[in-house]
Design an enzyme around this catalytic site. Sequence first.
Site, PDB file in Angstrom:
ATOM      1  CD  GLU A 105      -9.220  -8.865  -3.217  1.00  0.00           C
ATOM      2  OE1 GLU A 105      -8.113  -9.365  -2.908  1.00  0.00           O
ATOM      3  OE2 GLU A 105     -10.059  -8.514  -2.367  1.00  0.00           O
ATOM      4  CE1 TYR A 127      -9.607  -2.378   0.375  1.00  0.00           C
ATOM      5  CE2 TYR A 127      -8.732  -0.578  -0.943  1.00  0.00           C
ATOM      6  CZ  TYR A 127      -8.529  -1.660  -0.096  1.00  0.00           C
ATOM      7  OH  TYR A 127      -7.245  -2.008   0.276  1.00  0.00           O
ATOM      8  CG  ASN A 171      -3.745  -1.855   6.974  1.00  0.00           C
ATOM      9  OD1 ASN A 171      -3.624  -1.521   5.800  1.00  0.00           O
ATOM     10  ND2 ASN A 171      -4.780  -2.541   7.418  1.00  0.00           N
ATOM     11  CG  PHE A 220     -13.349   1.775   7.200  1.00  0.00           C
ATOM     12  CD1 PHE A 220     -12.874   1.216   6.013  1.00  0.00           C
ATOM     13  CD2 PHE A 220     -14.110   0.973   8.041  1.00  0.00           C
ATOM     14  CE1 PHE A 220     -13.148  -0.104   5.675  1.00  0.00           C
ATOM     15  CE2 PHE A 220     -14.392  -0.353   7.702  1.00  0.00           C
ATOM     16  CZ  PHE A 220     -13.912  -0.888   6.523  1.00  0.00           C
ATOM     17  CG  HIS A 236      -5.511  -6.063  -0.059  1.00  0.00           C
ATOM     18  ND1 HIS A 236      -6.727  -6.036   0.557  1.00  0.00           N
ATOM     19  CD2 HIS A 236      -5.621  -6.951  -1.076  1.00  0.00           C
ATOM     20  CE1 HIS A 236      -7.553  -6.874  -0.084  1.00  0.00           C
ATOM     21  NE2 HIS A 236      -6.904  -7.437  -1.075  1.00  0.00           N
ATOM     22  CE  LYS A 291      -4.138  -1.983   2.211  1.00  0.00           C
ATOM     23  NZ  LYS A 291      -5.017  -1.881   3.411  1.00  0.00           N
TER      24      LYS A 291
END
Length: 141
Positions: free
Chosen positions: A126, A49, A112, A57, A115, A9
């Site tokens: 994905e 997403y 974070n 969020f 993914h 990320k």
Amino acid sequence: MERTFSIIKPDAVQRNLIGAILQRLENNGLTVVAAKMLHLSAQQAEEFYAEHKGRDFYEPLVNYMISGPIIVQVLQGENAIAKNREVMGVTDPSKAAQGTIRADYALSVRENSVHGSDSPESAAREIAFFFTDNEICGRNA
Ligand code: RTP
Ligand code: MG
């Protein structure tokens, strides 16, 4: 052999952690069979997403994911989906097990660092979102 989809990320790419993260993945039996760097558009991030649409969020997540380039990759190995999740650690780095990528590198619940697909269905979706079959170089999973 199983395949999973992984993202390094923006927070991790920005801090020069691509190599450190790939090392962790490779050391744990995951092999990169496809990879590219790209900068998501807002539309791509929203679609990727979509399952989180409506959550509080969602909008900050989309803004974060378009804040800089990312590495998208396909990982292959024994139980690759579960193995990748294990090496990543749980979403919140303060709760992630010692020695996991998120415990060691993530900045926050949102930023974070990585993914990983959470099921065979999401892995298939994905991977197909970012790669065509002939961009994947591993033996058939
Ligand atoms: P990922 O999908 O990125 O592998 O992460 P995950 O399964 O551990 O987490 P998920 O629940 O699917 O959430 C997707 C991403 O949204 C951000 N997030 N922010 N409370 C928050 O601020 C919050 N919760 C989740 C994280 O970037 C998370 O990885
Ligand atoms: Mg998830």
